[in-house]
Design an enzyme around this catalytic site. Sequence first.
Site, PDB file in Angstrom:
ATOM      1  N   GLU A 159       0.852  -1.189   0.000  1.00  0.00           N
ATOM      2  CA  GLU A 159       0.000   0.000   0.000  1.00  0.00           C
ATOM      3  C   GLU A 159       0.891   1.243   0.000  1.00  0.00           C
ATOM      4  OE1 GLU A 159      -3.527  -0.228   2.257  1.00  0.00           O
ATOM      5  OE2 GLU A 159      -3.889   1.928   2.257  1.00  0.00           O
ATOM      6  N   ASN A 202      -3.538  -1.582   7.530  1.00  0.00           N
ATOM      7  CA  ASN A 202      -4.841  -2.071   7.079  1.00  0.00           C
ATOM      8  C   ASN A 202      -4.687  -3.584   6.964  1.00  0.00           C
ATOM      9  OD1 ASN A 202      -6.015   0.501   6.830  1.00  0.00           O
ATOM     10  ND2 ASN A 202      -5.187   0.758   4.770  1.00  0.00           N
ATOM     11  N   GLU A 285     -10.672   4.753   9.050  1.00  0.00           N
ATOM     12  CA  GLU A 285     -10.828   4.392   7.635  1.00  0.00           C
ATOM     13  C   GLU A 285     -11.358   2.976   7.468  1.00  0.00           C
ATOM     14  OE1 GLU A 285      -6.944   5.366   5.953  1.00  0.00           O
ATOM     15  OE2 GLU A 285      -7.580   7.449   5.694  1.00  0.00           O
ATOM     16  N   ARG A 318      -2.226   3.710  16.901  1.00  0.00           N
ATOM     17  CA  ARG A 318      -2.168   4.916  16.066  1.00  0.00           C
ATOM     18  C   ARG A 318      -3.295   5.903  16.398  1.00  0.00           C
ATOM     19  NH1 ARG A 318      -2.500   4.043  10.433  1.00  0.00           N
ATOM     20  NH2 ARG A 318      -0.806   5.438   9.857  1.00  0.00           N
ATOM     21  N   LYS A 359       0.711  10.873  13.701  1.00  0.00           N
ATOM     22  CA  LYS A 359       1.274  11.438  12.472  1.00  0.00           C
ATOM     23  C   LYS A 359       1.770  12.856  12.743  1.00  0.00           C
ATOM     24  CE  LYS A 359      -1.285   8.722   9.087  1.00  0.00           C
ATOM     25  NZ  LYS A 359      -1.996   8.683   7.794  1.00  0.00           N
ATOM     26  N   ASP A 364      -2.714  14.469   7.141  1.00  0.00           N
ATOM     27  CA  ASP A 364      -2.236  13.219   6.555  1.00  0.00           C
ATOM     28  C   ASP A 364      -0.983  13.396   5.715  1.00  0.00           C
ATOM     29  OD1 ASP A 364      -2.092  10.612   5.856  1.00  0.00           O
ATOM     30  OD2 ASP A 364      -3.855  10.583   4.572  1.00  0.00           O
ATOM     31  N   GLU A 392       4.036   9.212  -0.589  1.00  0.00           N
ATOM     32  CA  GLU A 392       2.649   9.219  -1.057  1.00  0.00           C
ATOM     33  C   GLU A 392       2.220  10.593  -1.575  1.00  0.00           C
ATOM     34  OE1 GLU A 392      -0.208   7.937   1.863  1.00  0.00           O
ATOM     35  OE2 GLU A 392      -1.915   8.348   0.555  1.00  0.00           O
ATOM     36  N   GLU A 507       7.208  21.807  -2.759  1.00  0.00           N
ATOM     37  CA  GLU A 507       6.147  22.605  -2.124  1.00  0.00           C
ATOM     38  C   GLU A 507       5.723  23.754  -3.042  1.00  0.00           C
ATOM     39  OE1 GLU A 507       7.420  24.813   1.345  1.00  0.00           O
ATOM     40  OE2 GLU A 507       5.386  24.814   2.174  1.00  0.00           O
ATOM     41  N   TRP A 537     -14.042  13.077   2.565  1.00  0.00           N
ATOM     42  CA  TRP A 537     -12.761  12.834   3.245  1.00  0.00           C
ATOM     43  C   TRP A 537     -12.289  13.951   4.175  1.00  0.00           C
ATOM     44  CZ3 TRP A 537     -10.671   8.104   3.357  1.00  0.00           C
ATOM     45  CH2 TRP A 537     -11.121   7.182   2.403  1.00  0.00           C
TER      46      TRP A 537
HETATM   47  O1  GCW Z   1      -2.178   8.454   4.038  1.00  0.00           O
HETATM   48  C1  GCW Z   1      -3.228   7.557   4.203  1.00  0.00           C
HETATM   49  C2  GCW Z   1      -3.110   6.585   3.075  1.00  0.00           C
HETATM   50  C3  GCW Z   1      -3.682   5.238   3.374  1.00  0.00           C
HETATM   51  C4  GCW Z   1      -3.136   4.759   4.711  1.00  0.00           C
HETATM   52  C5  GCW Z   1      -3.547   5.759   5.781  1.00  0.00           C
HETATM   53  C6  GCW Z   1      -2.992   5.400   7.151  1.00  0.00           C
HETATM   54  C7  GCW Z   1      -2.535   2.566   5.411  1.00  0.00           C
HETATM   55  O2  GCW Z   1      -3.698   7.134   1.931  1.00  0.00           O
HETATM   56  O3  GCW Z   1      -3.323   4.377   2.330  1.00  0.00           O
HETATM   57  O4  GCW Z   1      -3.531   3.464   5.042  1.00  0.00           O
HETATM   58  O5  GCW Z   1      -3.050   7.022   5.473  1.00  0.00           O
HETATM   59  O6  GCW Z   1      -2.004   6.016   7.538  1.00  0.00           O
HETATM   60  O7  GCW Z   1      -3.536   4.548   7.817  1.00  0.00           O
END
Ligand code: GCW
Length: 677
Positions: A159, A202, A285, A318, A359, A364, A392, A507, A537
């Site tokens: 992923e 996941n 999620e 998390r 995080k 995100d 990502e 950036e 979202w």
């Molecule tokens: O950044 C997002 C991603 C998901 C990811 C999620 C997470 C593993 O798009 O793919 O899932 O965060 O951190 O759980």
Amino acid sequence: MTVPHVDDVHPAWLPPEAFRAIGARRVLVLADGSPLSGTVRAEVADACARHGGAVAAPGEPYDLVLALASGGSLPPEAAALKGPELGPEGFLLARTGGVTAVLADAPAGLLYGFFAVVRLGEAAFEGERPAETHRPALERRMLDHWDNIDVHPVMGQVERGYSGGSIFWRDGVLHEDLTRVRAYARLLAATGVNAVAVNNVNVHAPEARLLTDRLDEVAALAAEFRPYGIRVHLSVNFASPIALGGLETADPADERVRAWWARTTERVYAAIPDFGGYVVKADSEGQPGPFAYGRDHADGANMLADALAPHGGVVHWRAFVYNHRQDWRDRSTDRARAAYDHFAPLDGRFRDNAIVQVKYGPIDFQTREPVSPVIAAMPDTRLAVELQVTQEYTGQQRHVCYLAPMWSEVLGFRFWGEGEPAVAEVIKSGGLVAVSNVGDDRYWTGHPLAQANLYAFGRLAWDPGLDPVAILDEWIGLTFVPGDDEGGERLRATLHGMMDGSWRTYERYTAPLGVGFMVRPGHHYGPDVDGYEYTPWGTYHFADRDGVGVDRTRATGTGYTGQYPKPWSEVYESLAECPDELLLFFHHVPYGHVLHSGVTVIQHIYDTHFAGAEEAAEIRALWAKLEGDGLVDPALHARVRELLDEQVRSAEEWRDQINSYFYRKSGVPDARGRTIY
Ligand code: GCW
């Protein structure tokens, strides 16, 4: 133990040449019979066999001594160093009278000391070096893999992976030959990483079984990581008692559920005595979690912590919890608030071996976010910060984007103002975690230059105070072994020119002023300004004909600024004081709003997007100048060249879509009359 070398795979920052300084000398190892000491001996023997040096027997002369402080009769150089406690991973490094000495209390420290000498190269054997003490600033330095066993229909084998398949599994089975995993462990140990979670947070059905009937696969991986001092962790599914245990509930208060976890964990430790622990994504999620039973995250985390405690394991729980089915019409719901709203009230309720993993930003992994206020809100909880080495949102390893400057800003951020503790101090006992960018690609990371991010992660986790440019220089030295001549200097200068400022370049041509997202939904590559604007979202920019940005103030917005302690709660609240780079994260402003830099928001958008795309072209031009002069391997040169073509194309696409979008919304022309569509 044999040192792993994998044919046809790029050696990253451990090419044989990087071991020349050690391997050409006489080296004495005074250690114990532990596996890690065995690794140090094997490394020394491997280097010496390759470069003509020798492993010294006691009594023979030597240039380098690696010794355990407990090792009985220490030679004079090492004995003279004995003093401060070094801890389980620390070491002392010194050079006197023509002998370089590494002294450690424990074998892991010896291994880290060995790699410190590798990094220094010839410099480790020059002149005198007063004793330096090295200890990791953070207890756990961990990489999380989002690898799947089966190829997921949407996410693939890994992923958010941009480096081919998994180095652990392919098409449903563990790789037969795990040499590559051993080689990976070696690369990580050389940066200071000491923990790896092997599977995706996941946790789908086949991966859930790693905990039970597929445990032998985890044990096999642990056997590859162990010789390099890395403990293996596992992502587990909260609903495992139902899916794997045949119970009808996963309620953390249910005795049968607790007993199932205790039993299952006991079996894990029977197979893997040094198992690190669990990683959990719960109520996030679509993943199952304690909410289904009216319990909270502390209840969930503590249940797993209790199962792990008798064995010395930890649970990483998390904090990435938010409503991903939000109504975009509802401007009172703010995804940025979610982690704090869920977790801050739970401070003090988590067990000692539960680590809340946050995080770095509240949304995100965006290119620019404020540092998550959760980190300041839980003084009585062990906290880890989570970064994303896999790119990502930062170019998916098709764009050069050296992320250490961003991470260094995060780690150095002071929530309570100057003179108060920085993030790195707050997370001392919890640690630093990052999502790995490694796959079965020939260069490990897809983009060969993305190796630098993996390297820098480990080095910053060991010492958050290191200068990102100095880390890059170290990485260049090890990876490309540039000479002291004109060519070597040119290679170094070229890579610094391409990489030092590449995060800021990225950036500039992507989402402006901290507003975030604006990527294509789903795969998250390339521009799509409104791609997420009318989705559930929770990632919106609210651009209209008058202005853009998210009002997160207490006065008129979502109140998110109130999650920060002073001074930041006030700095971010104030339109006048808010730093430019985060303006649109905190405020909705008219296009004519004048930034601290003196230009309007709309002109800033145009200027940075033209500049960013130009800088991408300059990065490509720098690399092109190296072609054919023998300073880098031609195949590597070609791979990077192709990727740079894509980066330049993509940067232009970003520039044109963002500029056209805001020109059409605002009707304000570019003051410099450049082409906008
Ligand atoms: O950044 C997002 C991603 C998901 C990811 C999620 C997470 C593993 O798009 O793919 O899932 O965060 O951190 O759980």
